[in-house]
Design a protein around this motif. Structure first.
Motif, PDB file in Angstrom:
ATOM      1  N   CYS A  48     -38.625  15.807  14.629  1.00  0.00           N
ATOM      2  CA  CYS A  48     -38.949  14.489  15.202  1.00  0.00           C
ATOM      3  C   CYS A  48     -37.896  13.457  14.796  1.00  0.00           C
ATOM      4  O   CYS A  48     -37.388  13.477  13.675  1.00  0.00           O
ATOM      5  CB  CYS A  48     -40.331  14.069  14.717  1.00  0.00           C
ATOM      6  N   PHE A  50     -38.258  10.133  14.509  1.00  0.00           N
ATOM      7  CA  PHE A  50     -38.696   8.846  13.960  1.00  0.00           C
ATOM      8  C   PHE A  50     -38.672   8.898  12.426  1.00  0.00           C
ATOM      9  O   PHE A  50     -37.623   8.676  11.847  1.00  0.00           O
ATOM     10  CB  PHE A  50     -40.078   8.472  14.515  1.00  0.00           C
ATOM     11  N   CYS A  51     -39.797   9.233  11.802  1.00  0.00           N
ATOM     12  CA  CYS A  51     -39.793   9.028  10.345  1.00  0.00           C
ATOM     13  C   CYS A  51     -39.304  10.245   9.580  1.00  0.00           C
ATOM     14  O   CYS A  51     -39.130  11.328  10.125  1.00  0.00           O
ATOM     15  CB  CYS A  51     -41.155   8.548   9.864  1.00  0.00           C
ATOM     16  N   THR A  53     -40.688  12.165   7.538  1.00  0.00           N
ATOM     17  CA  THR A  53     -41.549  13.312   7.271  1.00  0.00           C
ATOM     18  C   THR A  53     -40.856  14.566   7.793  1.00  0.00           C
ATOM     19  O   THR A  53     -40.870  15.613   7.152  1.00  0.00           O
ATOM     20  CB  THR A  53     -42.923  13.120   7.953  1.00  0.00           C
ATOM     21  N   GLY A  54     -40.257  14.432   8.993  1.00  0.00           N
ATOM     22  CA  GLY A  54     -39.505  15.564   9.538  1.00  0.00           C
ATOM     23  C   GLY A  54     -40.399  16.618  10.168  1.00  0.00           C
ATOM     24  O   GLY A  54     -40.211  17.824   9.964  1.00  0.00           O
ATOM     25  N   CYS A  55     -41.381  16.183  10.964  1.00  0.00           N
ATOM     26  CA  CYS A  55     -42.260  17.137  11.649  1.00  0.00           C
ATOM     27  C   CYS A  55     -41.441  17.921  12.667  1.00  0.00           C
ATOM     28  O   CYS A  55     -40.501  17.397  13.263  1.00  0.00           O
ATOM     29  CB  CYS A  55     -43.375  16.389  12.376  1.00  0.00           C
ATOM     30  N   ALA A  82     -48.874  16.050  14.467  1.00  0.00           N
ATOM     31  CA  ALA A  82     -47.871  15.008  14.729  1.00  0.00           C
ATOM     32  C   ALA A  82     -48.617  13.691  14.870  1.00  0.00           C
ATOM     33  O   ALA A  82     -49.792  13.673  15.238  1.00  0.00           O
ATOM     34  CB  ALA A  82     -47.082  15.307  15.998  1.00  0.00           C
ATOM     35  N   CYS A  83     -47.951  12.608  14.577  1.00  0.00           N
ATOM     36  CA  CYS A  83     -48.579  11.293  14.739  1.00  0.00           C
ATOM     37  C   CYS A  83     -48.274  10.794  16.158  1.00  0.00           C
ATOM     38  O   CYS A  83     -47.525  11.434  16.901  1.00  0.00           O
ATOM     39  CB  CYS A  83     -48.067  10.340  13.656  1.00  0.00           C
ATOM     40  N   LYS A  85     -46.275   8.694  17.425  1.00  0.00           N
ATOM     41  CA  LYS A  85     -44.846   8.581  17.777  1.00  0.00           C
ATOM     42  C   LYS A  85     -44.250   9.937  18.107  1.00  0.00           C
ATOM     43  O   LYS A  85     -43.455  10.075  19.023  1.00  0.00           O
ATOM     44  CB  LYS A  85     -44.045   7.933  16.636  1.00  0.00           C
ATOM     45  N   GLY A  86     -44.628  10.939  17.329  1.00  0.00           N
ATOM     46  CA  GLY A  86     -44.122  12.286  17.568  1.00  0.00           C
ATOM     47  C   GLY A  86     -44.565  12.791  18.936  1.00  0.00           C
ATOM     48  O   GLY A  86     -43.751  13.298  19.722  1.00  0.00           O
ATOM     49  N   PRO A 217     -47.864   9.275   8.377  1.00  0.00           N
ATOM     50  CA  PRO A 217     -49.224   9.802   8.585  1.00  0.00           C
ATOM     51  C   PRO A 217     -49.355  11.304   8.334  1.00  0.00           C
ATOM     52  O   PRO A 217     -50.403  11.749   7.868  1.00  0.00           O
ATOM     53  CB  PRO A 217     -49.513   9.507  10.060  1.00  0.00           C
ATOM     54  N   ILE A 218     -48.300  12.057   8.589  1.00  0.00           N
ATOM     55  CA  ILE A 218     -48.446  13.506   8.409  1.00  0.00           C
ATOM     56  C   ILE A 218     -48.272  13.889   6.932  1.00  0.00           C
ATOM     57  O   ILE A 218     -48.851  14.857   6.462  1.00  0.00           O
ATOM     58  CB  ILE A 218     -47.497  14.281   9.356  1.00  0.00           C
TER      59      ILE A 218
HETATM   60  S1  SF4 Z   1     -44.530  13.007  14.127  1.00  0.00           S
HETATM   61 FE1  SF4 Z   1     -44.945  11.055  13.119  1.00  0.00          FE
HETATM   62  S2  SF4 Z   1     -45.135  11.608  10.949  1.00  0.00           S
HETATM   63 FE2  SF4 Z   1     -44.118  13.312  11.971  1.00  0.00          FE
HETATM   64  S3  SF4 Z   1     -41.917  12.885  11.725  1.00  0.00           S
HETATM   65 FE3  SF4 Z   1     -42.556  12.048  13.712  1.00  0.00          FE
HETATM   66  S4  SF4 Z   1     -43.023   9.905  13.249  1.00  0.00           S
HETATM   67 FE4  SF4 Z   1     -43.026  10.987  11.307  1.00  0.00          FE
END
Ligand code: SF4
Ligand SMILES: Nc1nc2c(c(=O)[nH]1)N[C@H]1C(S)=C(S)[C@@H](COP(=O)(O)OP(=O)(O)OC[C@H]3O[C@@H](n4cnc5c(=O)[nH]c(N)nc54)[C@H](O)[C@@H]3O)O[C@H]1N2
Ligand SMILES: Nc1nc2c(c(=O)[nH]1)N[C@H]1C(S)=C(S)[C@@H](COP(=O)(O)OP(=O)(O)OC[C@H]3O[C@@H](n4cnc5c(=O)[nH]c(N)nc54)[C@H](O)[C@@H]3O)O[C@H]1N2
Ligand SMILES: [Mo]
Length: 738
Positions: A48, A50-51, A53-55, A82-83, A85-86, A217-218
């Motif tokens: 991912c 965005f953040c 966490t690296g989902c 996933a949150c 955003k993911g 969140p994850i």
């Molecule tokens: S899915 Fe959400 S928590 Fe996971 S990496 Fe993307 S933004 Fe971050």
């Protein structure tokens, strides 16, 4: 919006033959071996964007283009989660605001469509002119933690070794600089020690200035998976979403962390709960720290922290219980402070003195923010020389010069200026040209008004390279370079637990937008230094070069063969030197052998007396302390990406709002949802008031996602990390005139 109206005369299109030529014969213009290609499989995986966490997201493709995605179930990070955003990660790619051609400001001050050929020539000519007039270092760059590290490496190498620029920094300064410096000084290398399994294996988890329910969140889901019935402690002035899920919330006074953690250390020493054998074998400097702590008895300290003596005593007992696994997790409540480094080190000290490091469920763990902030810490060539090396070290410079086959003289022997120093340099005419890549500085930098005025009035040439031509920063630019985003290019990210994973091109960039990788190659070619990057022709080729740069370093990844290996393994955490084998769960933490990276192998106790006052104390005119931070899990930073998803847009308030305690509102005569005026010494904004008993009296909270917010913030910086202190400014709030 300035650039979205296609009828506007600014959009006179120029389809010069050279642009077509360039797109059809990329190699001729130094763009690299292959044009952006889309993975042909039916599904592929990508980390991912965005953040941190690296989902891992499974991307479903039709005719080679992404149509949908779902979280990967078989990945050690997110395990099928996933949150928002993911789930919505593909939407920002089809926004109508996407920059689709280079745009160049003409002599009337209007933006005009340009060709890549023209734009890259302009880039080279204008920056070279500035460099010959004012010196090489009159051009600087500001980059990001949100592009693959192969792109960061190429950018850093081109700017510093190709253009001969010394000063370059990134938005990670706003974010992680404090952790970097704290770890470097304490452990001898910038090395967050944990693995996400530690969330599940801890008995006591302490979140210091971190709100993972919203921001990670994850990761929080991993805490929820913990089966050890853990104590969860949150240290935050606000009763955040995370605090409300915790077993203990300590509503600290803003910026009292340092004092509080010293008081905890005092209690632990007093109660003889220190781990002597760990201290003796693996640390140095405890005797001095021991002396220093005498002054931090809770009875004396409590009023400064906003907590009671019994709360401090309870906190100290919870984190030092023999036999319990205690882990500390910190984020921006600590890092964004004028004494952030020492605060982070106060947390590290607590772990060292109780032996809570290098074992399951423990650690002094800084959580990273952006998808590839960890990549920028190793490979952006800004604060560190490639691979976590030191610009000032002759041996390091020679090593990197040999690997890159360049003259060592090309590598600067001094550190770059930090972000704020670059901006100061713009103010005093030392920096005349600036190149901003993948960060929306004009929204996110502190004390915004003063800063944007400087950009406008002082710079002779400002280049902005972004996915969108509509960002606050792009609107100030003389040249906009349209970039492909996550999902439109290949490369690697490193997540918060040091796990390296790949991202994939699953869509074609719109119009003539190019990946940052290819833009950098094109610009290097135009600058006349294309030959230096002959071997840097695909992201994976650069991965191989950067990998060599890590040899023998704590972050050694020479054992990773290829992207394929990374994909097969489910990501790989550094270090991974040649010969390393992956163990069953693919989870590794650092310091299991008690060896740190200082030459004597020991971790250091570092400390100094806290400041007596906030950097900007509340006063009669500005009696409130303004906190800022993340508002919802559906908003990402300056919103360029998240605002373009119809789904995400439904999940957050569209206008700027401020949270305040109902009693404060009553005193001032403000009602819920009214618009109030908030002012600081630097500016004033209107915001809708949300009455929130989660706030302490005398404090306000503004989410950072709204462009107005940094008009109010006070520019103060940590002396070691130079990270801005976004979370404590003096402001006033007044009722609207009816
Ligand atoms: S899915 Fe959400 S928590 Fe996971 S990496 Fe993307 S933004 Fe971050
Ligand atoms: N949804 C979403 N997720 C994100 C991001 C995003 O924009 N949106 N951004 C990502 C990035 S780059 C980052 S860096 C992380 C940030 O993640 P976090 O650091 O968790 O988020 P923040 O809300 O900035 O700050 C955390 C908390 O610090 C508290 N705080 C303020 N002052 C103090 C203080 O003096 N002491 C203590 N102990 N606490 C204090 C605030 O009240 C806030 O609740 O989030 C990442 N994740
Ligand atoms: N008041 C206050 N201010 C803060 C904070 C706070 O807590 N309070 N937090 C700070 C922190 S921790 C952070 S990390 C910063 C974040 O601040 P920024 O970095 O300014 O925020 P973003 O919105 O993520 O900006 C990223 C930009 O890159 C563009 N982009 C995205 N992907 C790509 C790509 O692949 N290539 C190119 N070329 N462009 C791309 C996006 O469109 C966007 O314009 O904000 C800081 N500012
Ligand atoms: Mo960040």
């Amino acid at each position: 919006m300035l650039f979205t109206n296609k009828k506007n005369s600014l959009f006179r299109r120029w389809n010069g033959p050279l642009t077509k030529d360039l797109l059809q014969k990329p190699a001729q213009y130094g763009l690299g071996k292959t044009p952006e290609k889309v993975t042909p499989d039916a599904t592929t995986q990508s980390i991912c964007g965005f953040c941190a966490t690296g989902c891992n997201l499974k991307i479903h493709l039709k005719n080679g283009e992404a149509v949908n995605l779902s979280p990967e179930t078989n990945y050690p990070v997110n395990m099928g989660m996933a949150c928002p955003k993911g789930w919505e990660a593909l939407s920002p790619l089809s926004s109508p605001d996407r920059a689709t051609t280079p745009l160049l400001r003409n002599s009337h001050g209007e933006m005009e469509v340009s060709s890549w050929q023209n734009a890259s020539q302009e880039f080279a000519t204008r920056f070279k002119e500035i460099q010959s007039k004012y010196g090489k270092d009159s051009v600087a760059f500001i980059s990001t933690g949100q592009i693959p590290f192969e792109e960061m490496g190429l950018l850093g190498a081109f700017a510093k070794f190709g253009m001969g620029v010394s000063h370059g920094d990134g938005n990670t300064r706003q974010c992680m600089a404090t952790s970097v410096m704290a770890y470097k000084q304490s452990f001898g290398f910038d090395a967050p020690p944990y693995t996400y399994q530690d969330f599940e294996e801890s008995d006591v988890l302490v979140f210091c200035g971190a709100n993972p329910c919203i921001a990670h969140p994850i990761m929080w889901q991993r805490v929820v998976n913990n089966k050890r019935d853990p104590k969860i402690i949150v240290v935050d002035p606000r009763a955040t979403e995370t605090a409300q899920c915790a077993t203990h919330h300590y509503p600290i006074k803003p910026k009292a962390d340092l004092t509080l953690y010293y008081a905890l250390a005092h209690c632990i020493v007093r109660d003889q709960r220190i781990d002597h054998s760990y201290l003796d074998q693996h640390t140095q400097g405890f005797e001095e720290f021991f002396e220093f702590l005498t002054d931090y008895a809770p009875e004396k300290i409590a009023p400064k922290t906003g907590l009671s003596v019994s709360q401090i005593e309870e906190f100290a007992r919870l984190v030092s219980e023999p036999g319990k696994r205690v882990s500390f997790w910190w984020t921006m409540g600590i890092n964004q402070s004028y004494e952030g480094v020492r605060s982070a080190q106060a947390i590290i000290n607590l772990c060292l003195m109780t032996g809570n490091i290098g074992k399951p469920g423990t650690g002094a763990n800084s959580i990273t923010g952006q998808c590839n902030a960890m990549g920028s810490r190793l490979f952006s060539n800004t604060t560190n020389l490639l691979g976590g090396h030191d610009f000032k070290n002759d041996r390091h410079r020679q090593k990197i010069a040999d690997i890159l086959e360049i003259d060592v003289e090309k590598i600067p022997s001094e550190n770059s200026w930090a972000y704020d120093q670059i901006i100061e340099g713009i103010g005093n005419d030392k920096i005349k040209g600036l190149w901003i890549i993948a960060t929306n500085t004009a929204h996110s930098w502190i004390n915004q008004k003063e800063f944007t005025e400087k950009l406008r009035s002082k710079l002779e040439f400002l280049v902005v390279q972004d996915m969108y031509a509509t960002t606050e920063t792009a609107q100030l630019a003389d040249l906009i370079l349209p970039a492909a985003g996550w999902g439109e290019k290949d490369g690697c990210f490193i997540n918060s637990e040091r796990r390296i994973g790949t991202i994939k091109a699953v869509k074609r960039p719109p119009g003539e937008a190019l990946s940052d990788f290819r833009i950098f190659r094109l610009l290097a070619h135009a600058y006349g230094v294309g030959e230096m990057f002959r071997k840097w022709d695909t992201p994976e080729a650069v991965f191989q070069i950067l990998k060599k740069c890590t040899k023998g370093q704590p972050c050694d990844i020479t054992g990773i063969d290829s992207y394929k290996t990374l994909n097969k393994a489910g990501g790989i955490q550094w270090p991974f030197p040649v010969g390393t084998e992956l163990r069953g769960s693919n989870q590794r933490r650092l310091f299991e052998n008690g060896k740190f990276y200082h030459s004597n192998g020991k971790a250091r106790f570092l400390f100094s007396a806290p400041a007596q006052k906030l950097a900007e104390e509340p006063c009669k005119d500005y009696p409130f302390i303004l906190l800022t931070g993340r508002g919802t899990s559906s908003q990402w930073h300056t919103q360029t990406r998240t605002q373009s998803s119809d789904v995400l847009r439904k999940l957050y308030p569209h206008e700027v709002y401020v949270e305040m305690h109902p009693r404060d509102a009553e005193k001032i005569g403000i009602k819920d949802r009214e618009k109030a005026l908030i002012s600081s010494r630097r500016g004033q904004i209107y915001a809708q008031v949300y009455l929130a008993p989660t706030m302490q009296e005398g404090q306000l909270f503004l989410p950072m996602h709204y462009r107005e917010v940094n008009q109010l913030t006070h520019a103060s910086f940590d002396p070691f990390s130079r990270q801005p202190s976004y979370k404590a400014s003096a402001v006033n709030i007044t009722a609207p005139l009816s």
